[in-house]
Design a protein around this motif. Sequence first.
Motif, mmCIF file in Angstrom:
data_model
loop_
_atom_site.group_PDB
_atom_site.id
_atom_site.type_symbol
_atom_site.label_atom_id
_atom_site.label_comp_id
_atom_site.label_asym_id
_atom_site.label_seq_id
_atom_site.Cartn_x
_atom_site.Cartn_y
_atom_site.Cartn_z
ATOM 1 N N GLU A 15 13.848 2.950 -19.409
ATOM 2 C CA GLU A 15 13.987 3.722 -18.181
ATOM 3 C C GLU A 15 12.814 3.387 -17.263
ATOM 4 N N LEU A 16 13.139 2.819 -16.107
ATOM 5 C CA LEU A 16 12.105 2.489 -15.110
ATOM 6 C C LEU A 16 12.130 3.588 -14.065
ATOM 7 N N SER A 17 11.070 4.386 -14.064
ATOM 8 C CA SER A 17 11.003 5.537 -13.163
ATOM 9 C C SER A 17 10.104 5.207 -11.970
ATOM 10 N N ASN A 18 10.653 5.460 -10.761
ATOM 11 C CA ASN A 18 9.911 5.193 -9.527
ATOM 12 C C ASN A 18 9.792 6.528 -8.788
ATOM 13 N N HIS A 19 8.590 7.095 -8.698
ATOM 14 C CA HIS A 19 8.423 8.357 -7.964
ATOM 15 C C HIS A 19 7.604 8.128 -6.703
ATOM 16 N N ASN A 20 8.197 8.428 -5.550
ATOM 17 C CA ASN A 20 7.500 8.220 -4.283
ATOM 18 C C ASN A 20 6.640 9.443 -3.967
ATOM 19 N N SER A 21 5.356 9.346 -4.216
ATOM 20 C CA SER A 21 4.475 10.496 -3.931
ATOM 21 C C SER A 21 3.784 10.320 -2.576
ATOM 22 N N PRO A 73 0.815 -1.232 0.000
ATOM 23 C CA PRO A 73 0.000 0.000 0.000
ATOM 24 C C PRO A 73 0.841 1.270 0.000
ATOM 25 N N HIS A 74 1.654 1.454 -1.036
ATOM 26 C CA HIS A 74 2.514 2.649 -1.070
ATOM 27 C C HIS A 74 2.264 3.438 -2.358
ATOM 28 N N LEU A 75 2.302 4.757 -2.246
ATOM 29 C CA LEU A 75 2.022 5.608 -3.411
ATOM 30 C C LEU A 75 3.315 5.833 -4.186
ATOM 31 N N VAL A 76 3.643 4.886 -5.064
ATOM 32 C CA VAL A 76 4.846 5.047 -5.890
ATOM 33 C C VAL A 76 4.406 5.004 -7.347
ATOM 34 N N ASP A 77 4.696 6.097 -8.060
ATOM 35 C CA ASP A 77 4.292 6.204 -9.463
ATOM 36 C C ASP A 77 5.334 5.462 -10.304
ATOM 37 N N LEU A 78 4.912 4.352 -10.921
ATOM 38 C CA LEU A 78 5.858 3.498 -11.658
ATOM 39 C C LEU A 78 5.638 3.675 -13.158
ATOM 40 N N ARG A 79 6.712 3.983 -13.875
ATOM 41 C CA ARG A 79 6.607 4.140 -15.329
ATOM 42 C C ARG A 79 7.780 3.456 -16.011
ATOM 43 N N LEU A 80 7.517 2.894 -17.188
ATOM 44 C CA LEU A 80 8.594 2.345 -18.005
ATOM 45 C C LEU A 80 8.541 3.026 -19.373
ATOM 46 N N SER A 81 9.645 3.706 -19.700
ATOM 47 C CA SER A 81 9.790 4.289 -21.035
ATOM 48 C C SER A 81 10.669 3.370 -21.866
ATOM 49 N N ILE A 82 10.250 3.135 -23.115
ATOM 50 C CA ILE A 82 11.000 2.245 -23.996
ATOM 51 C C ILE A 82 11.246 3.006 -25.303
ATOM 52 N N ARG A 83 12.520 3.162 -25.666
ATOM 53 C CA ARG A 83 12.885 3.876 -26.893
ATOM 54 C C ARG A 83 13.540 2.922 -27.869
#
Length: 306
Positions: free
Chosen positions: A156-162, A138-148
């Motif tokens: 790029e695996l982006s982890n933002h702790n909001s 139960p944690h607010l972490v915005d997870l994104r994967l960019s693929i070029r």
Amino acid sequence: MTPIQPLAMSTIQLVHLDELVALQIRNTHGEALIALQGAQVLQYTPKGQKPLIWLSEQAQFKQGRSVRGGIPVCWPWFGDLTRNPEPVQQAVQGAASLPAHGLVRGQTWRLESASEDQDATQVVLSYPTPAGLTPTWPHLVDLRLSIRLGASLQLELSNHNSDSQPVALSQALHTYFAVSDVRQVQVEGLEDVPYLDTLDQWRTKQDTTALRFQGETDRVYQQVPAALAILDPAWQRRIQIRATNSTSAVVWNPWVEKSRRLSEFADDAWQRMLCIETANVMDNCLTLAPGETHRLRVEYWVEALA
Ligand code: TA6
């Protein structure tokens, strides 16, 4: 979601693979296939080259199950949860049996954007934590994967702790590389780098020469350099691996016996694949402060041997 811009040099098609939906990307540099489930790269073939990424001939495309091969995203823990550092385990609410390699590789991610510039085609996929992971995580972490997809393949695996609290997690891009014959290749860059040998009571060891394969291999390297490579003389190529913000690398080949116990894995498939996983695991696990963003990046390309 950002509307998909008109693409001049690329094509992006949605394709159905049994129970899964995937993006088929093609441009002047090559092609890639990415499942929305797990934001999992399934295939990557540079133009005029053999595939760089291995996908099992016995791969199944089923809801809720990671596909064997490609680049599974291991998050927010790696391997067996009970082998992860205490803070990573404590971030998980006590569920009885939890899957290896975390919770997101069998979940459907959202396509945030698809675009191109003069160098590459890019797609960005996101996973809505904690919605899909509560109550287990139960944690607010915005997870994104960019693929070029350009002259190289960049992830790029982006982890933002909001959230308002710090959170500890482990992560790995569990990449299966295609090789001519694992007995003929060697990995460059891991000489003199300490590793945990998971097949020998997780003892710490290190080699002084380039890594070659004569048996089942399952190693967690720590404090790895940014540049690694797979030298494949039979295919007259070197696969270059460049990592950013990663201090661990997991090297895995199941060899003969374990191959027989693996799902979606032909008995002789061990000869044709090698995992080198760009990661932050074990002592290198992450602790994200509130508001902090961590970006794990890796880039792959192929060089012909002179
Ligand atoms: O990364 C190496 C490893 O942890 C191996 O021990 C093996 O379990 C492999 O991952 C594959 O795991 P999976 O759950 O995808 O079958």
